[in-house]
Design a protein around this motif. Structure first.
Motif, short mmCIF file in Angstrom:
data_model
loop_
_atom_site.label_atom_id
_atom_site.label_comp_id
_atom_site.label_asym_id
_atom_site.label_seq_id
_atom_site.Cartn_x
_atom_site.Cartn_y
_atom_site.Cartn_z
N GLY A 131 0.71 -1.18 -0.12
CA GLY A 131 0.17 0.03 0.00
C GLY A 131 0.82 1.15 0.08
N ASP A 132 2.00 1.26 0.29
CA ASP A 132 2.93 2.37 0.29
C ASP A 132 2.78 3.34 -1.18
N ALA A 133 2.91 4.51 -0.86
CA ALA A 133 3.05 5.26 -2.25
C ALA A 133 3.77 6.54 -1.92
N LEU A 134 4.46 7.03 -2.98
CA LEU A 134 5.25 8.01 -2.64
C LEU A 134 4.67 9.48 -2.24
N SER A 135 3.14 9.68 -2.26
CA SER A 135 2.68 10.68 -1.94
C SER A 135 2.45 10.52 -0.47
N ASP A 136 2.52 9.42 0.30
CA ASP A 136 2.36 9.15 1.70
C ASP A 136 3.35 10.05 2.40
N ARG A 137 2.88 10.54 3.61
CA ARG A 137 3.66 11.47 4.35
C ARG A 137 3.68 10.86 6.02
N PRO A 138 4.49 9.87 6.18
CA PRO A 138 5.44 9.18 5.48
C PRO A 138 4.78 7.80 4.83
N PRO A 139 5.33 7.14 4.01
CA PRO A 139 5.00 5.55 3.75
C PRO A 139 5.02 4.58 4.95
N VAL A 140 4.47 3.53 5.06
CA VAL A 140 4.40 2.76 6.20
C VAL A 140 5.86 2.14 6.51
N SER A 141 6.58 1.56 5.21
CA SER A 141 7.62 0.50 5.48
C SER A 141 8.91 1.40 5.48
N PHE A 142 10.02 0.99 6.12
CA PHE A 142 11.13 1.49 5.93
C PHE A 142 11.67 1.58 4.79
N PRO A 143 11.84 0.62 3.88
CA PRO A 143 12.46 0.60 2.39
C PRO A 143 11.44 1.98 1.64
N ALA A 144 10.37 1.83 1.88
CA ALA A 144 9.47 3.00 1.11
C ALA A 144 9.85 4.30 1.47
N LYS A 145 10.05 4.25 2.82
CA LYS A 145 10.43 5.73 3.22
C LYS A 145 12.07 6.10 2.61
N LEU A 146 12.86 5.22 2.62
CA LEU A 146 14.24 5.43 2.15
C LEU A 146 13.95 5.51 0.77
N THR A 147 13.29 4.83 -0.23
CA THR A 147 13.07 5.47 -1.52
C THR A 147 12.71 6.71 -1.80
N ALA A 148 11.92 7.31 -0.66
CA ALA A 148 11.24 8.52 -1.03
C ALA A 148 12.58 9.52 -0.58
N LEU A 149 13.39 9.14 0.06
CA LEU A 149 14.59 10.05 0.70
C LEU A 149 15.37 10.06 -0.74
N LEU A 150 15.53 8.73 -1.22
CA LEU A 150 16.63 8.66 -2.22
C LEU A 150 16.09 9.29 -3.43
N TYR A 151 14.90 9.52 -3.71
CA TYR A 151 14.32 9.99 -4.81
C TYR A 151 14.53 11.45 -4.76
N GLU A 152 14.23 12.07 -3.45
CA GLU A 152 14.58 13.49 -3.34
C GLU A 152 16.12 13.82 -3.40
N ARG A 153 16.84 12.94 -2.99
CA ARG A 153 18.38 13.30 -3.37
C ARG A 153 18.66 13.16 -4.95
N TYR A 154 18.16 12.43 -5.60
CA TYR A 154 18.48 12.28 -6.98
C TYR A 154 17.82 13.55 -7.63
N LYS A 155 16.64 14.01 -7.33
CA LYS A 155 16.14 15.19 -7.76
C LYS A 155 16.92 16.68 -7.47
N ALA A 156 17.53 16.51 -6.31
CA ALA A 156 18.34 17.49 -5.97
C ALA A 156 19.59 17.51 -6.84
N GLY A 157 20.13 16.47 -7.44
CA GLY A 157 21.29 16.52 -8.19
C GLY A 157 22.62 16.26 -7.50
N LYS A 158 22.34 15.53 -6.25
CA LYS A 158 23.57 15.24 -5.47
C LYS A 158 23.99 13.71 -5.29
N LYS A 159 25.09 13.47 -4.93
CA LYS A 159 25.79 12.34 -4.73
C LYS A 159 24.91 11.13 -3.83
N GLY A 160 24.96 10.14 -4.22
CA GLY A 160 24.31 9.18 -3.13
C GLY A 160 24.91 8.75 -1.93
#
Length: 478
Positions: A131-160
């Motif tokens: 059920g986790d979605a990118l629009s959730d604030r926050p998603p339920v699972s830890f991997p989904a929260k991490l994915t959202a953070l990584l996507y934010e990092r990617y959009k900012a054009g920064k290193k991983g």
């Protein structure tokens, strides 16, 4: 008495945040945060931690009340000597509760100083939640929260990041990475993001080992009086630790744990270290939980002080487990002796009831592979491991809290309860592939030996069953 805070301790150094930590429990604070403190004391890392609360109910607020300071106590035996020490840990800079301030959580993705992500969200934390979605604030699972953070990092054009999970599952880094990619696909984040995940981030599997019983509730006020301050977040741990990280050697430069004198190994192959730990530390723990609790023994230390049960564990380790492993015998025997020293730790009341949680899955992961390998190599059922299985069937069949409580998932307990009053109880349970992942009745001689052990436990008691197992002569590799 003053509460621990920066108004009480004013000379502690703080550094910019270089690591995000998912989880604020005793283990991460006494393991990761303690090690970062040791690096900082030597001027090697000069970085701090921002903790992300992983569940709706957590300790970030409690940590904030102490300015993110807490005490780690080390108590135990190391190299034959007693160790007792305490240290105020100042490596945690702040904490974020994403359930209350999700924007602050996402803002972490924009900090160029942050290079590492650590986690310990329990074995059930690295899971995919449909059920986790990118629009959730926050998603339920830890991997989904991490994915959202990584996507934010990617959009900012920064290193991983270097992402190093500490959850006690096999190949935890690989498992986490696969779930992150699964969310990226489901959320349609694009091929460029998936490529960035691969090229700019390093997911490292890791193996952690340090016994952390946690808050010493029975002695806390005594320590407050001794130290001169109140700390409701004391984390008690044993002196021993090892952290094996499967990843590139370059990690040692950015995370100089080894240079700080810590027992950390960066390797391309984690499996030998995992096998050694799981089979020589965790497997005997499970045997204790299956048998010693039936004799009224409460702790690991109590097992080691009891002549009958100590002999059982000693022979299981040296006559059944070590001969079944493909690792250098000298290394294994040395490690086994070190493990027994840790088991004897007079300061550590490691409760067998806690170890007994989910004993079926633990037996499957820790003892069943050794049993199968021992039969394959020596054409003989390892009697102590088989007796542990008999003890497990006794506990799970009766499900009697007065003797030894079975603590497991409802579906697992139901399987045992339904089969217990049948004349074919042992056969029905051992043939249940849902429980074990295989039909154990196909191991020649195992059902008969488990049934014999169960009958002996029920008629003459577990101590007599243990004594009988101890009478069997086997070569001991020491």
């Amino acid at each position: 008495m003053k509460k621990l805070s920066y108004s009480y301790v004013k000379d502690l150094q703080r550094y910019p945040t270089k690591a995000i930590q998912f989880g604020e429990g005793n283990f991460l604070r006494a393991f990761v945060d303690w090690q970062i403190q040791q690096m900082n004391k030597r001027g090697l890392f000069q970085g701090g931690v921002t903790i992300v609360q992983s569940m709706p109910r957590g300790r970030v607020g409690q940590l904030a009340g102490q300015d993110y300071l807490f005490t780690v106590m080390l108590e135990g035996m190391q190299n034959g000597k007693a160790v007792q020490s305490h240290e105020i840990i100042s490596s945690v800079n702040n904490g974020i509760n994403p359930y209350e301030d999700y924007d602050a959580y996402l803002q972490l993705a924009h900090d160029d100083n942050i290079r590492f992500i650590f986690s310990n969200t329990t074995e059930a934390g690295i899971v995919y939640h449909e059920g986790d979605a990118l629009s959730d604030r926050p998603p339920v699972s830890f991997p989904a929260k991490l994915t959202a953070l990584l996507y934010e990092r990617y959009k900012a054009g920064k290193k991983g990041f270097y992402i190093i999970p500490c959850e006690l599952i096999e190949n935890n880094g690989k498992a986490l990475k696969e779930i992150v990619h699964r969310y990226a696909d489901k959320w349609q984040l694009g091929e460029d993001f998936s490529s960035w995940l691969e090229t700019e981030n390093t997911f490292c599997s890791s193996l952690v080992d340090r016994i952390v019983p946690g808050y010493p509730k029975d002695r806390a006020e005594k320590f407050w009086e001794e130290w001169g301050y109140e700390d409701t977040l004391i984390a008690k741990a044993e002196p021993f630790l090892i952290w094996v990280i499967e990843g590139p050697k370059e990690i040692e430069e950015e995370l100089p744990l080894k240079k700080a004198g810590l027992n950390v190994v960066v390797t391309e192959h984690l499996k030998p270290y995992r096998d050694r730990k799981v089979y020589l530390l965790n497997a005997p723990h499970t045997t204790m939980a299956c048998l010693a609790r039936l004799a009224g023994i409460k702790t690991v230390g109590g097992v080691m002080e009891d002549p009958d049960f100590y002999r059982l564990i000693d022979r299981e380790m040296f006559a059944e487990i070590i001969p079944s492993l493909d690792l250098p015998k000298e290394e294994l025997t040395s490690y086994a002796a070190e493990i027994q020293e840790r088991f004897r730790n007079p300061y550590m009341e490691h409760q067998l009831d806690a170890i007994a949680l989910n004993s079926v899955s633990k037996f499957k992961a820790r003892l069943l592979p050794i049993l199968a390998e021992h039969v394959k190599r020596f054409h003989k059922i390892p009697s102590r491991i088989a007796l542990a299985l008999s003890g497990l069937l006794k506990i799970y069949g009766e499900q009697d809290p007065a003797s030894a409580k079975a603590i497991d998932l409802p579906d697992v307990l139901k399987e045992f309860s339904m089969a217990y009053h049948s004349d074919r109880y042992v056969w029905d349970i051992l043939s249940n592939e849902t429980l074990w992942g295989m039909d154990l009745t196909k191991i020649d001689g195992l059902p008969a030996q488990v049934e014999k052990g169960l009958q002996l436990i029920e008629k003459e008691g577990v101590r007599r069953a243990v004594q009988q197992a101890n009478e069997e002569a086997l070569p001991i590799e020491k």
